[in-house]
Enzyme design. Structure first.
Site, PDB file in Angstrom:
ATOM      1  N   GLU A 286     -16.512  17.882   5.487  1.00  0.00           N
ATOM      2  CA  GLU A 286     -17.087  18.352   6.744  1.00  0.00           C
ATOM      3  C   GLU A 286     -16.485  19.693   7.167  1.00  0.00           C
ATOM      4  O   GLU A 286     -17.088  20.443   7.946  1.00  0.00           O
ATOM      5  CB  GLU A 286     -16.823  17.289   7.812  1.00  0.00           C
ATOM      6  CG  GLU A 286     -17.519  17.500   9.114  1.00  0.00           C
ATOM      7  CD  GLU A 286     -17.399  16.248   9.961  1.00  0.00           C
ATOM      8  OE1 GLU A 286     -17.640  15.144   9.428  1.00  0.00           O
ATOM      9  OE2 GLU A 286     -17.047  16.362  11.143  1.00  0.00           O
TER      10      GLU A 286
ATOM     11  N   PHE B 210     -14.663  19.999  13.738  1.00  0.00           N
ATOM     12  CA  PHE B 210     -15.174  18.859  12.998  1.00  0.00           C
ATOM     13  C   PHE B 210     -16.305  18.220  13.794  1.00  0.00           C
ATOM     14  O   PHE B 210     -16.367  18.355  15.024  1.00  0.00           O
ATOM     15  CB  PHE B 210     -14.044  17.831  12.752  1.00  0.00           C
ATOM     16  CG  PHE B 210     -13.599  17.760  11.310  1.00  0.00           C
ATOM     17  CD1 PHE B 210     -13.033  18.855  10.692  1.00  0.00           C
ATOM     18  CD2 PHE B 210     -13.760  16.601  10.569  1.00  0.00           C
ATOM     19  CE1 PHE B 210     -12.622  18.815   9.367  1.00  0.00           C
ATOM     20  CE2 PHE B 210     -13.353  16.529   9.237  1.00  0.00           C
ATOM     21  CZ  PHE B 210     -12.783  17.646   8.636  1.00  0.00           C
TER      22      PHE B 210
ATOM     23  N   SER C 257       2.660  -1.296  -4.404  1.00  0.00           N
ATOM     24  CA  SER C 257       1.394  -0.566  -4.581  1.00  0.00           C
ATOM     25  C   SER C 257       0.786  -0.900  -5.940  1.00  0.00           C
ATOM     26  O   SER C 257       1.495  -0.989  -6.938  1.00  0.00           O
ATOM     27  CB  SER C 257       1.645   0.947  -4.496  1.00  0.00           C
ATOM     28  OG  SER C 257       0.453   1.663  -4.787  1.00  0.00           O
ATOM     29  N   LYS C 258      -0.520  -1.044  -5.976  1.00  0.00           N
ATOM     30  CA  LYS C 258      -1.147  -1.368  -7.260  1.00  0.00           C
ATOM     31  C   LYS C 258      -1.293  -0.133  -8.136  1.00  0.00           C
ATOM     32  O   LYS C 258      -1.674  -0.243  -9.293  1.00  0.00           O
ATOM     33  CB  LYS C 258      -2.495  -2.052  -7.062  1.00  0.00           C
ATOM     34  CG  LYS C 258      -3.581  -1.224  -6.405  1.00  0.00           C
ATOM     35  CD  LYS C 258      -4.852  -2.077  -6.305  1.00  0.00           C
ATOM     36  CE  LYS C 258      -6.010  -1.323  -5.687  1.00  0.00           C
ATOM     37  NZ  LYS C 258      -7.226  -2.152  -5.622  1.00  0.00           N
TER      38      LYS C 258
ATOM     39  N   ALA D  67      -7.031  12.113  -1.660  1.00  0.00           N
ATOM     40  CA  ALA D  67      -8.362  12.707  -1.734  1.00  0.00           C
ATOM     41  C   ALA D  67      -8.863  13.240  -0.400  1.00  0.00           C
ATOM     42  O   ALA D  67      -9.914  13.869  -0.352  1.00  0.00           O
ATOM     43  CB  ALA D  67      -9.358  11.686  -2.274  1.00  0.00           C
TER      44      ALA D  67
ATOM     45  N   HIS E 200      -5.475   6.625  -2.307  1.00  0.00           N
ATOM     46  CA  HIS E 200      -6.701   7.314  -1.906  1.00  0.00           C
ATOM     47  C   HIS E 200      -6.456   8.419  -0.876  1.00  0.00           C
ATOM     48  O   HIS E 200      -7.279   9.335  -0.742  1.00  0.00           O
ATOM     49  CB  HIS E 200      -7.698   6.302  -1.370  1.00  0.00           C
ATOM     50  CG  HIS E 200      -9.062   6.870  -1.140  1.00  0.00           C
ATOM     51  ND1 HIS E 200      -9.743   7.587  -2.104  1.00  0.00           N
ATOM     52  CD2 HIS E 200      -9.870   6.872  -0.047  1.00  0.00           C
ATOM     53  CE1 HIS E 200     -10.919   7.970  -1.627  1.00  0.00           C
ATOM     54  NE2 HIS E 200     -11.010   7.565  -0.376  1.00  0.00           N
TER      55      HIS E 200
ATOM     56  N   GLY F 272       0.828  -1.198   0.000  1.00  0.00           N
ATOM     57  CA  GLY F 272       0.000   0.000   0.000  1.00  0.00           C
ATOM     58  C   GLY F 272       0.861   1.246   0.000  1.00  0.00           C
ATOM     59  O   GLY F 272       1.783   1.369   0.809  1.00  0.00           O
TER      60      GLY F 272
ATOM     61  N   HIS G  47     -21.289   9.321   4.650  1.00  0.00           N
ATOM     62  CA  HIS G  47     -21.019  10.756   4.815  1.00  0.00           C
ATOM     63  C   HIS G  47     -22.252  11.543   4.372  1.00  0.00           C
ATOM     64  O   HIS G  47     -22.825  11.271   3.319  1.00  0.00           O
ATOM     65  CB  HIS G  47     -19.803  11.152   3.975  1.00  0.00           C
ATOM     66  CG  HIS G  47     -19.187  12.453   4.400  1.00  0.00           C
ATOM     67  ND1 HIS G  47     -19.807  13.666   4.195  1.00  0.00           N
ATOM     68  CD2 HIS G  47     -18.011  12.735   5.023  1.00  0.00           C
ATOM     69  CE1 HIS G  47     -19.033  14.629   4.680  1.00  0.00           C
ATOM     70  NE2 HIS G  47     -17.933  14.096   5.190  1.00  0.00           N
TER      71      HIS G  47
ATOM     72  N   GLN H 220     -19.466   3.917   7.473  1.00  0.00           N
ATOM     73  CA  GLN H 220     -19.892   5.301   7.668  1.00  0.00           C
ATOM     74  C   GLN H 220     -20.421   5.896   6.361  1.00  0.00           C
ATOM     75  O   GLN H 220     -19.767   5.800   5.323  1.00  0.00           O
ATOM     76  CB  GLN H 220     -18.722   6.140   8.160  1.00  0.00           C
ATOM     77  CG  GLN H 220     -19.092   7.580   8.469  1.00  0.00           C
ATOM     78  CD  GLN H 220     -17.947   8.325   9.122  1.00  0.00           C
ATOM     79  OE1 GLN H 220     -17.040   8.782   8.451  1.00  0.00           O
ATOM     80  NE2 GLN H 220     -17.988   8.441  10.437  1.00  0.00           N
TER      81      GLN H 220
ATOM     82  N   LEU I  58     -17.171  14.121  -2.576  1.00  0.00           N
ATOM     83  CA  LEU I  58     -17.319  14.588  -1.207  1.00  0.00           C
ATOM     84  C   LEU I  58     -17.257  16.108  -1.101  1.00  0.00           C
ATOM     85  O   LEU I  58     -16.424  16.754  -1.726  1.00  0.00           O
ATOM     86  CB  LEU I  58     -16.203  13.991  -0.347  1.00  0.00           C
ATOM     87  CG  LEU I  58     -16.289  14.350   1.130  1.00  0.00           C
ATOM     88  CD1 LEU I  58     -17.302  13.469   1.816  1.00  0.00           C
ATOM     89  CD2 LEU I  58     -14.930  14.214   1.792  1.00  0.00           C
TER      90      LEU I  58
ATOM     91  N   HIS J 145       1.984  -3.017  -9.102  1.00  0.00           N
ATOM     92  CA  HIS J 145       2.091  -4.452  -8.818  1.00  0.00           C
ATOM     93  C   HIS J 145       0.826  -4.885  -8.070  1.00  0.00           C
ATOM     94  O   HIS J 145       0.500  -4.319  -7.014  1.00  0.00           O
ATOM     95  CB  HIS J 145       3.300  -4.757  -7.943  1.00  0.00           C
ATOM     96  CG  HIS J 145       4.600  -4.815  -8.691  1.00  0.00           C
ATOM     97  ND1 HIS J 145       5.102  -3.737  -9.394  1.00  0.00           N
ATOM     98  CD2 HIS J 145       5.501  -5.825  -8.851  1.00  0.00           C
ATOM     99  CE1 HIS J 145       6.260  -4.076  -9.944  1.00  0.00           C
ATOM    100  NE2 HIS J 145       6.531  -5.329  -9.641  1.00  0.00           N
TER     101      HIS J 145
ATOM    102  N   ARG K  67     -21.364  12.374  12.079  1.00  0.00           N
ATOM    103  CA  ARG K  67     -21.773  12.101  10.702  1.00  0.00           C
ATOM    104  C   ARG K  67     -22.944  11.129  10.622  1.00  0.00           C
ATOM    105  O   ARG K  67     -23.836  11.284   9.783  1.00  0.00           O
ATOM    106  CB  ARG K  67     -20.586  11.542   9.912  1.00  0.00           C
ATOM    107  CG  ARG K  67     -19.498  12.549   9.679  1.00  0.00           C
ATOM    108  CD  ARG K  67     -18.295  11.931   9.007  1.00  0.00           C
ATOM    109  NE  ARG K  67     -17.262  12.920   8.794  1.00  0.00           N
ATOM    110  CZ  ARG K  67     -16.057  12.650   8.300  1.00  0.00           C
ATOM    111  NH1 ARG K  67     -15.734  11.408   7.985  1.00  0.00           N
ATOM    112  NH2 ARG K  67     -15.179  13.606   8.124  1.00  0.00           N
TER     113      ARG K  67
ATOM    114  N   HIS L 134     -18.703   6.117   2.735  1.00  0.00           N
ATOM    115  CA  HIS L 134     -17.486   6.922   2.843  1.00  0.00           C
ATOM    116  C   HIS L 134     -16.319   6.212   3.519  1.00  0.00           C
ATOM    117  O   HIS L 134     -15.201   6.233   3.015  1.00  0.00           O
ATOM    118  CB  HIS L 134     -17.821   8.199   3.600  1.00  0.00           C
ATOM    119  CG  HIS L 134     -16.656   9.118   3.798  1.00  0.00           C
ATOM    120  ND1 HIS L 134     -15.895   9.613   2.756  1.00  0.00           N
ATOM    121  CD2 HIS L 134     -16.107   9.640   4.932  1.00  0.00           C
ATOM    122  CE1 HIS L 134     -14.944  10.405   3.229  1.00  0.00           C
ATOM    123  NE2 HIS L 134     -15.039  10.416   4.540  1.00  0.00           N
TER     124      HIS L 134
ATOM    125  N   LEU M 246      -7.036  10.187   9.543  1.00  0.00           N
ATOM    126  CA  LEU M 246      -5.803  10.598   8.877  1.00  0.00           C
ATOM    127  C   LEU M 246      -4.628  10.564   9.853  1.00  0.00           C
ATOM    128  O   LEU M 246      -3.524  10.133   9.504  1.00  0.00           O
ATOM    129  CB  LEU M 246      -5.975  12.007   8.283  1.00  0.00           C
ATOM    130  CG  LEU M 246      -5.053  12.357   7.117  1.00  0.00           C
ATOM    131  CD1 LEU M 246      -5.140  11.326   6.008  1.00  0.00           C
ATOM    132  CD2 LEU M 246      -5.399  13.739   6.565  1.00  0.00           C
TER     133      LEU M 246
END
Length: 611
Positions: A253, A123, A42-43, A53, A50, A12, A240, A238, A250, A162, A295, A363, A410
């Protein structure tokens, strides 16, 4: 087939994977192992992971302010609705600010106050402003910072594009590497190593309406299931509350944290009518009320409002409006430039002058591979799996429980990713290099099984993928009941049966996206069947799992544990939170046929994500 060796394999290339790789390099260097190799698989090219984003930010108590670690812990536990582990929550909270500061030393451009301190924003579910941010492009800057740092580390050997086909475990369940496929060269690659870190992301792309990238397909979770390892709380998905209709893009928030308000078809703020009041002044958000409620509560309020006829009908379903106009152009341009651009380009509205249409979308997946707070993977009996670690959305560390608070994930990628990398390097330093013809033969067999899918089958994959998304949207969404879950289970059984004869028309050796997408579809089907089985088993309402036919919350909080038996059948057990990861609890759901082995993938779709 190419066979290579490394000290640590990280699967990853997002924030958790890059953090793990950098930490492993650091630990190896500190131990004087300058010739150590950290394989980063990593593919996709890592900057397409991701994490890029993520918009809103990362939570951490700024030292010297009014906020406290205890309050951050309390907020997170409240959001987790009984399924968070206090020790895991405190583990991340206590390390959060340190990791955010470390990131700044690497070049992360956090937004700052006029006094030069880290700027923090409100938040949902947080009692204090504590979310560090870089405008509304936090993930983009964060991933850039980590990736550019890896470029200077000669010990990191990258394997971009890969597809990881499976984990290599011994009969004693000791990690020994991975078997993958090099899409650029068109050959099987076996990377043998004494320690593996999975950082493969979640599985919310399985839903038809989702904020997730096309690559977020549960690959690592599917691999863990096939290895006989349990997945925890898969039903906790979850939704969103503020996404663009149709695309699922998205609207972070952070827009509500800056003072945006939600209004119904008549222009009235509706959240107070569904338990989120009292009404707060426009442009003056207050913690845990109205637009800054958790949320799950906001998404549930939308569900009720839609059924009360308070939404605006569109071809993509009913919408409410997110009104930012009172913030003014200067604030929107400085704090929410990405939101502004998305609204103009994909909804055709300028948020400076018009409200933005929004509706909920899948989400974030709170469930995942069972780990300790520091990312050590546990087996079905709660024992550590030697040499195997997991971090990020693919892991269930005990932080998020039944409902993640925005911006906690995060920072979790940084904290747990780093700890997993350090621990993996420690394992690698204490064990002989992984090798042996038996491992290589096993890897060849695994690869042959996947490669044999090319050029066979009669069932086109696209209708299967479309139906998977449709049924999850329809019956495994904000609210669920027994009838809907039964329909979902039956549909997934049918899709699984049809998948056994899925067609892979492209037989090319290189960049075969047809094959890769089928592998991803298989992974999503496997994990989705586990999620639905767990949703059936959980006959209560808690956090992100709301049952119309079981509205009560049980007195005893329990985790669901999903496993596959050697015959490929899904089993679900519910275990008390205190016993999570142990073998206690009643076996309450069995005998559900499941797909056997379809991991990996390379396709990339639209990417959007909150923090």
């Amino acid at each position: 087939m190419r066979v290579e060796h490394a000290d640590v394999v990280v699967v990853g290339g997002g924030a958790a994977g890059l953090s793990a790789a950098l930490a492993a390099v650091e630990a190896c260097a500190a131990a004087g192992r300058d010739d150590a190799v950290v394989a980063l698989v990593s593919k996709v090219y890592p900057m397409r992971s991701h994490t890029v984003a993520a918009e809103g930010g990362a939570a951490g108590v700024v030292p010297g302010g009014e906020d406290t670690l205890d309050q951050h812990v309390a907020d997170t536990l409240a959001g987790g609705a009984g399924l968070s582990h206090p020790d895991a929550v405190r583990y991340v909270v206590e390390r959060a600010a340190g990791e955010l500061a470390r990131l700044e030393r690497l070049g992360m451009p956090w937004s700052r106050t006029a006094e030069g301190r880290p700027a923090v924003r409100r938040f949902g579910g947080m009692s204090r402003p504590r979310t560090w941010f870089a405008a509304d492009k936090t993930g983009f800057h964060l991933l850039h910072t980590l990736f550019q740092t890896t470029l200077r580390e000669r010990s990191i050997r990258r394997y971009d594009e890969h597809v990881v086909l499976d984990l290599l475990l011994t009969a004693e369940r000791e990690a020994r590497g991975i078997v993958g496929y090099d899409q650029q060269r068109g050959e099987v690659v076996v990377v043998l190593a004494p320690a593996v870190v999975l950082a493969t992301g979640g599985y919310a792309r399985a839903w038809g309406t989702s904020t997730n990238a096309g690559i977020v397909t549960g690959d690592g979770l599917s691999m863990a299931l096939r290895a006989g390892l349990p997945l925890r709380d898969l039903e906790m998905v979850q939704v969103h509350p503020t996404c663009l209709p149709g695309s699922g893009l998205l609207i972070t928030e952070a827009a509500r944290g800056e003072g945006g308000v939600l209004v119904d078809a008549t222009g009235q703020r509706y959240l107070a009518d569904y338990g989120l009041g009292p009404v707060t002044p426009v442009g003056a958000p207050e913690p845990r009320r109205m637009e800054l409620g958790p949320r799950d509560k906001l998404s549930q309020a939308f569900w009720h409002a839609e059924r009360d006829g308070r939404t605006v009908p569109t071809r993509d379903g009913g919408v409410v409006h997110l009104d930012l106009r009172h913030l003014g152009k200067a604030v929107i341009d400085e704090r929410l430039p990405l939101v502004s651009g998305l609204a103009r380009r994909f909804a055709g509205v300028d948020p400076v002058h018009e409200p933005v249409p929004v509706r909920p979308a899948a989400h974030y997946t709170m469930g995942g591979i069972v780990t300790t707070a520091s990312g050590q993977v546990l087996d079905d009996a709660g024992r550590p799996v030697d040499g195997l670690f997991a971090a990020g959305e693919c892991a269930s560390t005990g932080l998020h429980g039944a409902n993640r608070l925005g911006s906690n994930s995060l920072v979790e990628t940084l904290v747990v990713g780093r700890e997993a990398g350090l621990a993996a390097a420690g394992v690698a330093g204490s064990r002989a290099p992984a090798q042996g013809t038996e491992l290589v033969d096993h890897a060849r067999d695994l690869a042959d099984t996947r490669l044999a899918m090319r050029g066979r089958g009669t069932e086109p994959p696209a209708p299967l993928r479309k139906e998977l998304g449709r049924v999850l949207d329809a019956d495994v969404g904000i609210f669920r009941d027994a009838d809907g879950l039964a329909r979902a289970s039956a549909t997934l059984d049918d899709l699984h049966a049809r998948f056994q004869d899925v067609r892979v028309a492209d037989t090319a050796d290189v960049l075969n996206t047809d094959w890769a997408q089928v592998l991803e579809l298989g992974a999503m089907l496997t994990v989705a069947r586990g999620a639905v089985a767990a949703a059936v088993a959980r006959t209560e309402s808690r956090g992100a799992h709301q049952r119309l036919d079981h509205p009560q919350t049980d007195d005893v909080a329990r985790h669901s544990l999903v496993t596959l038996d050697p015959a490929g059948e899904t089993h679900v057990r519910l275990v008390p939170v205190e016993g999570a990861g142990t073998a206690i609890g009643a076996d309450i759901g069995t005998d559900i046929d499941t797909a056997v082995g379809t991991p990996g993938g390379t396709a990339v779709g639209t990417t959007q994500g909150d923090a």
